[in-house]
Motif scaffolding. Structure first.
Motif: not given
Length: 320
Positions: A92-95, A227-244
């Motif tokens: 996801l680095q390119s995004y 704003p899209g960067d912060l939204l994607l970062l928020t979704l990724l953070s939620c995804g990481l936490l939920a997975t663990v």
């Protein structure tokens, strides 16, 4: 009402946001920058000295009793999280905006928190003694493992240098060990002055945040974020936490852990320490990179508090 208060940003989180804004508007420049850097070095050394003085040797000895639980917390913190962080950075680095993907990887390499892990374990009716041991051990190991893993996973041109490892030893490890060696003499004094030590802990973090976000402003980091960067970062953070959270819960049940031990594993294995992450980042990375590096950590810090507050209440209601 006490539970509902956990769902709102605490005063320290608000202070972090205010400091970041102040640094963006009025960064430290000219002669003030090196002076601020020297103050930060001293405050970080004092922070880890006090952490070492607070760590009870009895807690370390008692930790061996629940070795299976501690191994699982270690695996979640320093194996599962890093694998997820590496996958995120790779695919996801390119995004993401420059530096943010590396910040997510750095977040995943950090140790667990101590205070919030223990607090949520207690609220949920879990094994508090085991949580104390696991969270404390995670923080001690993080002093060694976070820089080493960061150097292992980073690309060659951005790798952690020998000089950075030396700074880690001098600014973090040496004060920590010195504080712990003096624990029999000053441990109670430090423990009885939590207000003073809290000011040192939070003050050191706020200083680093001010310096980091000031450098980010000088290097036009925010011009690169949308704003899209912060939204994607928020979704990724939620995804990481939920997975663990899902994996640690399933693993604890497959291995036959008791409910109190499951709770300790879930809360200790899913946290990442802002208190350790910000100071270590200030040593590992160039000043121009620190703002982007710690931004995912600051966001994840608030998300983990919100989600784990709700999860702790859910566990507590089921235990009634």
């Amino acid at each position: 009402m006490a539970f509902l208060s956990l769902l709102y940003p605490d005063r320290f989180t608000l202070a972090l946001v205010a400091t970041a804004i102040a640094a963006t508007v009025l960064p430290a420049t000219g002669a003030a920058a090196p002076i601020l850097k020297m103050v930060i070095v001293g405050s970080i050394a004092l922070l880890f000295f006090l952490q070492g003085a607070r760590l009870s040797r009895q807690a370390i000895i008692q930790g061996a009793i629940h070795w299976r639980l501690h191994v699982m917390v270690f695996a979640a913190t320093f194996i599962l999280f890093p694998v997820l962080g590496l996958l995120t950075k790779t695919y996801l680095q390119s995004y993401l905006a420059p530096g943010i993907a590396l910040g997510i990887l750095y977040l995943c390499l950090l140790p667990s928190t101590i205070q919030s892990s223990i607090t949520f374990t207690s609220i949920a009716g879990g094994n508090v003694a085991a949580a104390v041991c696991s969270a404390s051990a995670s923080n001690v190991l993080g002093v060694f493992l976070t820089p080493l893993l960061m150097g292992l996973f980073m690309q060659t041109q951005g790798g952690v240098s020998v000089g950075a490892i030396g700074e880690i030893v001098l600014q973090i490890l040496v004060p920590f060990v010195a504080g712990h060696l003096m624990q029999p003499w000053i441990g109670q004094w430090v423990e009885h002055r939590r207000t003073l030590t809290g000011i040192v802990d939070r003050g050191a973090i706020l200083l680093v945040v001010y310096y980091a976000f000031g450098e980010a402003a000088i290097n036009n980091l925010w011009a690169q974020l949308e704003p899209g960067d912060l939204l994607l970062l928020t979704l990724l953070s939620c995804g990481l936490l939920a997975t663990v959270l899902v994996i640690t819960t399933m693993a604890s049940r497959l291995l036959g852990f008791s409910k109190p031990d499951e709770i300790a594993l879930v809360f200790c294995g899913s946290k990442k320490s802002l208190g350790s992450g910000v100071p270590i980042a200030s040593i590992l990375f160039p000043a121009s990179m620190i703002g982007a590096i710690i931004l995912p950590l600051m966001l994840f810090h608030q998300i983990q508090l919100l989600v784990c507050a709700a999860l702790a209440r859910s566990y507590a209601e089921r235990n009634v």
